[in-house]
Design an enzyme around this catalytic site. Structure first.
Site, PDB file in Angstrom:
ATOM      1  NE  ARG A  81      24.693  25.843  39.026  1.00 47.25           N
ATOM      2  CZ  ARG A  81      25.932  26.338  39.006  1.00 47.25           C
ATOM      3  NH1 ARG A  81      26.440  26.807  37.873  1.00 47.25           N
ATOM      4  NH2 ARG A  81      26.658  26.386  40.096  1.00 47.25           N
ATOM      5  CG  HIS A 125      31.802  25.160  36.846  1.00 46.35           C
ATOM      6  ND1 HIS A 125      30.671  25.173  37.643  1.00 46.35           N
ATOM      7  CD2 HIS A 125      32.842  25.326  37.695  1.00 46.35           C
ATOM      8  CE1 HIS A 125      31.015  25.337  38.908  1.00 46.35           C
ATOM      9  NE2 HIS A 125      32.347  25.424  38.972  1.00 46.35           N
ATOM     10  CD  GLU A 170      31.677  30.554  41.766  1.00 49.97           C
ATOM     11  OE1 GLU A 170      32.881  30.280  41.722  1.00 49.97           O
ATOM     12  OE2 GLU A 170      30.959  30.284  42.743  1.00 49.97           O
ATOM     13  CG  ASN A 293      27.349  30.181  42.375  1.00 49.63           C
ATOM     14  OD1 ASN A 293      26.160  29.949  42.193  1.00 49.63           O
ATOM     15  ND2 ASN A 293      28.309  29.636  41.638  1.00 49.63           N
ATOM     16  CE1 TYR A 295      30.295  27.280  48.440  1.00 52.42           C
ATOM     17  CE2 TYR A 295      30.344  28.939  46.706  1.00 52.42           C
ATOM     18  CZ  TYR A 295      30.171  27.626  47.110  1.00 52.42           C
ATOM     19  OH  TYR A 295      29.853  26.655  46.184  1.00 52.42           O
ATOM     20  CD  GLU A 352      28.935  26.843  42.810  1.00 49.04           C
ATOM     21  OE1 GLU A 352      29.797  27.171  43.668  1.00 49.04           O
ATOM     22  OE2 GLU A 352      29.214  26.635  41.624  1.00 49.04           O
TER      23      GLU A 352
HETATM   24  O1  IFM Z   1      34.137  24.206  44.021  1.00 50.70           O
HETATM   25  C1  IFM Z   1      33.812  25.519  43.776  1.00 50.70           C
HETATM   26  C2  IFM Z   1      32.963  25.651  42.520  1.00 50.70           C
HETATM   27  O2  IFM Z   1      33.583  25.086  41.424  1.00 50.70           O
HETATM   28  C3  IFM Z   1      32.669  27.089  42.221  1.00 50.70           C
HETATM   29  N1  IFM Z   1      32.152  27.764  43.383  1.00 50.70           N
HETATM   30  C4  IFM Z   1      32.814  27.592  44.638  1.00 50.70           C
HETATM   31  C5  IFM Z   1      33.034  26.127  44.920  1.00 50.70           C
HETATM   32  C6  IFM Z   1      33.756  25.946  46.268  1.00 50.70           C
HETATM   33  O3  IFM Z   1      34.995  26.571  46.240  1.00 50.70           O
END
Ligand code: IFM
Length: 443
Positions: A81, A125, A170, A293, A295, A352
């Site tokens: 991607r 993005h 995002e 996405n 984290y 992500e």
């Molecule tokens: O680097 C970023 C990405 O551009 C968007 N999602 C989170 C990643 C890590 O912060």
């Protein structure tokens, strides 16, 4: 070496991928007629990027894409991607297209197909053309039409070869950080600007899906949202209320109107004044998948001085965190996936997930990154457990293939499974790369 973790078996046909973004890897900022983006202007402003760096060269992927695709092949990826730089293909954001830029993405897509890697194209993005920002950018209602024309251009050019399209990456992050807090480009800190921008992003999404479907693109169409549980930073009633409101803003502002057709009740007092007749119908378009996405969970505290009265808090004392200050909590990931699959009833792809560290090349030429192996094993394990609980999750894309320009944080956080020496542009696969490669093969 310590014993490496193994991944559980994922369903047959599960897709393995990696994600990147144009502004974070391409470089070649002044080449072949590319126009400036808001990130060029932002990074050129003193004090905006922690290490004073810019994305002007980044990973020089514009020239080294073949080498990077060879790494993807070696890793065993099924899909990649990437995002298109709007100001590269349309230097003024609208009007005459830049043929050399369109050629670049032609070559990128063809090289991927040649190596049997599915090209997944993300329209946006975060790198709005600066020329459009000067006309109000995301706060101007006209942006939906500008975005629709941009989408139509890419659809005509790549519609025969792109396997999946994502409209936005995002939207919650770039509107919040760019318009409410001002920590990201274009550096605006104004709640009203944020609300206008967010609603226009929703409208632009709807318009671009219509453009893609109108051009009869072959690939599936979706959107990529960053979904993370919002938890109160303390047990106080104020922080609990703040976390509940933050959850709506963060997790529902985009996915709800795009997929379910409206803002949730708790957000209506905020967005109501921006919604015009026909907007909600135009925003909600049929989608084929939802990219998630994720984290970490986020911690929220009430702060009357912050935009909307909502401020970032810290994870609980003693919780494991990464160098970004993000809590490592794979169970929260599994819960998020289960919850999003149930709410939106679309196939999900994890578009992500990954972790930042500072691992450098050792004396023997190796890059030892045990934190990443541990994190990926736990988080991919969480994907497997969400699938077991009944969520449909079709793939996992690691963030990121290569170390890159981490926005306002500059180059210090390294998110890649491949190390990049930003002086020489030498790529060195990390231990996590070898681990992931072996685990993908073992599937
Ligand atoms: O680097 C970023 C990405 O551009 C968007 N999602 C989170 C990643 C890590 O912060």
């Amino acid at each position: 070496m310590t014993k490496q973790p193994h991944l559980p078996k994922l369903p047959k046909g599960f897709l393995w991928g990696a994600s990147t973004a144009a502004a974070q890897i391409e470089g070649a900022a002044a080449e072949d007629g590319r126009g400036a983006s808001i990130w060029d202007a932002f990074a050129a402003t003193q004090g905006k990027i922690k290490d004073g760096s810019t994305g002007a060269v980044a990973c020089d992927h514009y020239h080294r894409y073949k080498e990077d695709i060879a790494l993807m092949k070696r890793l065993g990826l099924d899909a990649y991607r990437f995002s298109v730089s709007w100001s590269r293909v349309l230097p003024d954001g609208v009007g005459t297209a830049n043929e050399k830029a369109l050629d670049f993405y032609d070559r990128l897509i063809d090289e991927l197909l040649d190596k049997k890697i599915e090209p997944w194209l993300c329209l946006y993005h975060w790198d709005l053309p600066q020329a459009l920002h000067e006309r109000g950018g995301w706060t101007n209602r006209d942006v939906a039409r500008w975005f629709e024309d941009y989408a139509a251009l890419l659809a005509r050019r790549y519609g025969d070869r792109v396997v999946r399209w994502a409209t936005f990456n995002e939207p919650g992050v770039f509107t919040t950080a760019g318009y409410a807090v001002g920590y990201h480009a274009p550096g605006v800190a104004d709640l009203g600007a944020y609300l206008a921008a967010a609603h226009n992003v929703n409208r632009a999404h709807g318009a671009s899906v219509v453009a893609l479907r109108g051009a009869d693109v072959k690939g599936q169409i979706g959107v990529v949202c960053n979904q993370q549980p919002a938890r109160p930073a303390s047990p106080s009633d104020d922080d609990k209320a703040a976390a509940a409101l933050y959850d709506l803003f963060w997790n529902r502002t985009f996915a709800d109107p795009m997929i379910l057709g409206g803002y949730p009740e708790g957000l209506q007092p905020f967005f109501g004044p921006f919604v015009q007749d026909g907007d909600l119908e135009a925003i909600r378009q049929r989608l084929d998948f939802l990219g998630v996405n994720h984290y970490s969970p986020t911690y929220v505290k009430s702060d009357p001085a912050a935009p909307g009265g909502l401020a970032q808090g810290k994870p609980p004392e003693g919780a494991p965190v990464t160098m970004m200050g993000w809590e490592i909590a794979p169970k929260a990931f599994a819960q998020t996936l289960i919850q999003e699959a149930a709410r939106y009833k679309l196939p999900i792809v994890v578009t992500e997930n990954g972790v930042a560290d500072r691992a450098e090349v050792g004396e023997g030429g190796e890059v030892d990154d045990p934190l990443r192996i541990d994190y990926l094993a736990k988080y991919i394990g969480a994907v497997a457990s969400a699938i077991e609980s009944g969520a449909r999750i079709d793939g996992y894309f690691v963030w990121s293939l290569i170390d890159n320009f981490e926005w306002a944080e500059g180059y210090e956080p390294r998110f890649g499974v491949v190390h990049v020496d930003f002086e020489t542009q030498k790529r060195t696969p990390k231990r996590s790369f070898e681990w992931l490669r072996t685990e993908i093969k073992r599937q």
